[in-house]
Design a protein around this motif. Structure first.
Motif, mmCIF file in Angstrom:
data_model
loop_
_atom_site.group_PDB
_atom_site.id
_atom_site.type_symbol
_atom_site.label_atom_id
_atom_site.label_comp_id
_atom_site.label_asym_id
_atom_site.label_seq_id
_atom_site.Cartn_x
_atom_site.Cartn_y
_atom_site.Cartn_z
ATOM 1 N N HIS A 97 0.801 -1.214 0.000
ATOM 2 C CA HIS A 97 0.000 0.000 0.000
ATOM 3 C C HIS A 97 0.838 1.270 0.000
ATOM 4 N N GLY A 98 2.140 1.139 0.123
ATOM 5 C CA GLY A 98 3.047 2.261 -0.071
ATOM 6 C C GLY A 98 2.930 3.406 0.924
ATOM 7 N N VAL A 99 2.428 3.138 2.095
ATOM 8 C CA VAL A 99 2.332 4.199 3.102
ATOM 9 C C VAL A 99 3.739 4.483 3.634
ATOM 10 N N GLN A 100 4.143 5.741 3.614
ATOM 11 C CA GLN A 100 5.470 6.128 4.084
ATOM 12 C C GLN A 100 5.461 6.629 5.515
ATOM 13 N N ASP A 101 4.454 7.399 5.864
ATOM 14 C CA ASP A 101 4.332 7.944 7.219
ATOM 15 C C ASP A 101 2.872 7.921 7.633
ATOM 16 N N LYS A 129 8.876 6.374 7.294
ATOM 17 C CA LYS A 129 9.755 6.030 6.171
ATOM 18 C C LYS A 129 9.441 4.634 5.623
ATOM 19 N N GLY A 130 8.155 4.307 5.575
ATOM 20 C CA GLY A 130 7.703 3.052 4.996
ATOM 21 C C GLY A 130 7.894 1.828 5.865
ATOM 22 N N GLU A 131 8.250 2.027 7.120
ATOM 23 C CA GLU A 131 8.498 0.912 8.036
ATOM 24 C C GLU A 131 7.641 1.024 9.288
ATOM 25 N N LEU A 132 7.269 -0.134 9.850
ATOM 26 C CA LEU A 132 6.601 -0.148 11.149
ATOM 27 C C LEU A 132 7.603 0.291 12.206
ATOM 28 N N VAL A 133 7.170 1.142 13.113
ATOM 29 C CA VAL A 133 8.049 1.590 14.192
ATOM 30 C C VAL A 133 7.817 0.666 15.384
ATOM 31 N N LEU A 134 8.675 -0.349 15.459
ATOM 32 C CA LEU A 134 8.630 -1.323 16.542
ATOM 33 C C LEU A 134 10.008 -1.375 17.189
ATOM 34 N N GLY A 135 10.030 -1.723 18.467
ATOM 35 C CA GLY A 135 11.302 -1.894 19.149
ATOM 36 C C GLY A 135 12.051 -3.089 18.588
ATOM 37 N N THR A 136 13.339 -3.160 18.879
ATOM 38 C CA THR A 136 14.212 -4.222 18.370
ATOM 39 C C THR A 136 13.627 -5.608 18.578
ATOM 40 N N TRP A 137 13.030 -5.838 19.729
ATOM 41 C CA TRP A 137 12.554 -7.180 20.068
ATOM 42 C C TRP A 137 11.044 -7.324 19.944
ATOM 43 N N GLN A 138 10.363 -6.332 19.400
ATOM 44 C CA GLN A 138 8.903 -6.364 19.349
ATOM 45 C C GLN A 138 8.361 -6.992 18.067
ATOM 46 N N GLY A 139 7.243 -7.697 18.225
ATOM 47 C CA GLY A 139 6.491 -8.232 17.103
ATOM 48 C C GLY A 139 5.010 -8.095 17.400
ATOM 49 N N ILE A 140 4.199 -8.167 16.352
ATOM 50 C CA ILE A 140 2.747 -8.083 16.496
ATOM 51 C C ILE A 140 2.219 -9.518 16.506
#
Length: 131
Positions: free
Chosen positions: A28-32, A99-110
């Protein structure tokens, strides 16, 4: 709105859906913006937690079993423990997109959290673009 389908295999399990969400984000190309993840079930939920050590998933599920045992409740379907666990976890999480990425912590997952499987389940995603 995007609909994902899952097939759970156990009565209780946590399925890492981070990759599925990332794939849809790319499509879906969402950047922010913000990504909303919603589970439309009363015996399942969604959470963000540790994605590196599978023992954490097992410990979470064991902790839920200790807090909410499968005892004879009044609900005739026999899955009241699953309803309680789903209420504790919740049906929705939101994750920033930058910037087109999920903002998750280093060890986080959904994680999709199944408490009354095995079943076919749905997860809905909604990307809201920042203006």
């Amino acid at each position: 709105m995007i609909e994902l389908e899952l097939a759970t295999r156990q009565r209780e399990e946590m399925i890492n859906i981070t990759g599925m969400v990332r794939e849809e984000l790319k499509k879906h190309g969402v950047q922010d913006g913000i990504c909303y993840v919603f589970v439309p079930h009363t015996t399942a939920g969604v959470t963000i937690n540790e994605n590196a050590d599978s023992d954490v998933k097992r410990d979470i599920l064991s902790g839920f079993k200790a807090m909410v045992p499968d005892i004879p409740y009044r609900h005739v379907e026999g899955n009241s423990d699953a309803h309680i666990k789903a209420s504790l976890v919740g049906a929705c999480v939101s994750v920033f997109v930058e910037k087109g990425e999920l903002v998750l912590g280093t060890w986080q997952g959904i994680y999709f959290c199944e408490f009354d499987g095995p079943r076919r389940r749905k997860v809905y995603l909604k990307f809201i673009k920042a203006s």
